[in-house]
Scaffold this motif. Structure first.
Motif, PDB file in Angstrom:
ATOM      1  N   TRP A 105       0.836  -1.203   0.000  1.00 21.67           N
ATOM      2  CA  TRP A 105       0.000   0.000   0.000  1.00 21.67           C
ATOM      3  C   TRP A 105       0.869   1.251   0.000  1.00 21.67           C
ATOM      4  N   LEU A 106       1.965   1.237   0.757  1.00 23.16           N
ATOM      5  CA  LEU A 106       2.858   2.394   0.798  1.00 23.16           C
ATOM      6  C   LEU A 106       3.434   2.707  -0.578  1.00 23.16           C
ATOM      7  N   THR A 144       1.948   2.307  -3.385  1.00 18.54           N
ATOM      8  CA  THR A 144       0.903   2.979  -4.176  1.00 18.54           C
ATOM      9  C   THR A 144       0.747   4.437  -3.788  1.00 18.54           C
ATOM     10  N   GLN A 145       1.182   4.812  -2.611  1.00 19.22           N
ATOM     11  CA  GLN A 145       1.054   6.200  -2.160  1.00 19.22           C
ATOM     12  C   GLN A 145       2.225   7.073  -2.588  1.00 19.22           C
ATOM     13  N   GLN A 146       3.274   6.460  -3.123  1.00 17.56           N
ATOM     14  CA  GLN A 146       4.481   7.204  -3.479  1.00 17.56           C
ATOM     15  C   GLN A 146       4.850   6.904  -4.928  1.00 17.56           C
ATOM     16  N   GLU A 170      12.612   3.572   1.491  1.00 16.67           N
ATOM     17  CA  GLU A 170      12.043   3.621   0.150  1.00 16.67           C
ATOM     18  C   GLU A 170      13.164   3.464  -0.886  1.00 16.67           C
ATOM     19  N   GLN A 179     -10.729  10.698   8.613  1.00 13.49           N
ATOM     20  CA  GLN A 179     -10.655  11.569   7.443  1.00 13.49           C
ATOM     21  C   GLN A 179     -10.696  13.036   7.841  1.00 13.49           C
ATOM     22  N   ARG A 220      -3.848  18.522   6.863  1.00 12.81           N
ATOM     23  CA  ARG A 220      -3.481  18.993   5.526  1.00 12.81           C
ATOM     24  C   ARG A 220      -3.752  20.492   5.387  1.00 12.81           C
ATOM     25  N   LEU A 236       0.676  12.666   5.664  1.00  9.10           N
ATOM     26  CA  LEU A 236       1.247  12.102   4.440  1.00  9.10           C
ATOM     27  C   LEU A 236       0.228  11.305   3.635  1.00  9.10           C
ATOM     28  N   TRP A 237      -0.356  10.252   4.231  1.00  5.07           N
ATOM     29  CA  TRP A 237      -1.232   9.371   3.467  1.00  5.07           C
ATOM     30  C   TRP A 237      -2.371   8.896   4.367  1.00  5.07           C
ATOM     31  N   GLU A 267      -5.631   6.030   4.769  1.00  2.00           N
ATOM     32  CA  GLU A 267      -6.345   4.819   4.362  1.00  2.00           C
ATOM     33  C   GLU A 267      -7.630   4.776   5.190  1.00  2.00           C
ATOM     34  N   TYR A 314      -4.064   6.900   9.268  1.00  2.33           N
ATOM     35  CA  TYR A 314      -3.298   7.791   8.409  1.00  2.33           C
ATOM     36  C   TYR A 314      -1.855   7.812   8.879  1.00  2.33           C
TER      37      TYR A 314
END
Length: 358
Positions: A8-9, A11-13, A42, A71, A78, A91-92, A94, A105
């Protein structure tokens, strides 16, 4: 689960060939959510970079704070990125629970120390250090109340004009939801809050909602991070002032130290920086005493009803009457009212202690 999380990580980067978790630890601060500190590595081609992050997971329902909206928290963080607020970068997100079984998150891990209970002797050894830390804490609170709601889009969170009414309705609803019988002290407190409710502040601001010293991290004398935005709203800034004043005198954390400035001195600094006049302090202290006592009551009933064996909920239960009585006095009620059934049963406490190996 770890493999799902790492996929999943990626897909976020965009552009990342692989992301792996190189180290992890669990954070024990707070009661409302579970947090994991992770080191991510990474890889992009032959290049590998490392990043320290915090994963905040939605607590299993029912939790201490319901509804628990991941959310909404992510959106607030943000929105604060271009402001002067030193909140962690979000950052991300889910939101569905498909990866780890619960929504979560990921945010950056900011440097610094949080002094929730214990203050090291090294801080007391510098007479001016704690004073400067308290001053920067107040500066950050004033900055929160200066956030441009429209420019950040945070004006869409709710109607700020109905803030106090919404808050009273919500916390009374939470009290009614978990109570096991008559609660004379808490019921009198909320009745007096409604009866003595003052004119609201003419200022509509971002309200942190949990502005206690333990939600500020420090590097030296400077705030490095402001945490725990679960109860953030838009409305009356006096709500944050009332809660911070309530917490200022508690015998824990930096504000209780002999070198800490008085709360009155800090209010003068706050007014100068925020352009907000502090009004109706006793009412807002009483309001925050009620809110805090209800949260403690929810924690106590989570233990009583078998949703948790966390003995911190028993500690919370012991604080309910201690918190309620000063709120009543702030509103002119000096008679000693019974707390009612606010403690977990002896049987449940024994079960929780057995589960903890005590």
């Amino acid at each position: 689960m770890l493999e799902r999380f790492e996929r999943w990580l990626v897909t976020q980067q965009p552009g990342a060939d692989a992301v792996r978790v190189a180290g992890s630890d669990r954070l024990e601060l707070g009661h409302s959510a579970e947090m994991l500190m992770l080191t991510l590595r990474e890889r992009r081609g032959a290049e590998e970079t490392q990043r320290d992050v915090v994963v905040k997971l939605r607590p299993p329902p029912p939790g201490l704070l319901e509804p628990y909206d991941m959310q909404r928290q992510f959106r607030i963080l943000r929105a604060l990125e271009p402001t002067e607020i030193r909140a962690p970068q979000a950052l991300w997100l889910e939101p569905n629970g498909d990866v780890l079984g619960r929504a979560f998150y990921v945010m950056e891990r900011v440097p610094g120390e949080v002094y929730e209970r214990v203050v090291p002797e090294s801080l007391d050894a510098d007479p001016g250090l704690i004073r400067r830390m308290c001053e920067d804490l107040i500066d950050q609170l004033a900055a929160i109340h200066r956030v441009d709601l429209k420019a950040t889009g945070l004006d869409q969170l709710a109607d700020p004009a109905t803030f106090v009414e919404r808050q009273l309705d919500h916390w009374e609803g939470e009290m009614r939801r978990v109570q096991k019988g008559p609660l004379p002290a808490l019921e009198r407190l909320v009745a007096e809050l409604r009866r003595q409710r003052p004119e609201p502040s003419p200022h509509h601001t971002l309200v942190h909602g949990d502005a206690k010293p333990g939600n500020f991290a420090f590097v030296g004398d400077r705030v490095s991070g402001v945490f725990d935005w679960e109860m953030t709203d838009v409305g009356d800034p006096m709500a944050d002032i009332g809660y911070l004043e309530l917490m200022w005198a508690y015998p824990v954390g930096i504000t209780s130290r002999p070198t800490a400035p008085s709360f009155d001195a800090m209010l003068a600094r706050y007014e100068a920086q925020s352009a907000v006049k502090v009004l109706h302090r006793p009412w807002y202290r009483a309001f925050q005493a009620y809110k805090t006592a209800v949260i403690l009551l929810v924690g106590s009933m989570l233990l009583e009803d078998g949703h948790t064996d966390d003995l911190r909920c028993f500690e919370m239960a012991l604080g309910i009457d201690f918190t309620t009585q000063p709120g009543l006095r702030d509103l002119g009620v000096y008679e000693k009212l019974d707390a009612g059934p606010v403690l977990p049963s002896d049987a449940r406490i024994a079960e929780a202690r057995a589960a903890a190996g005590q």
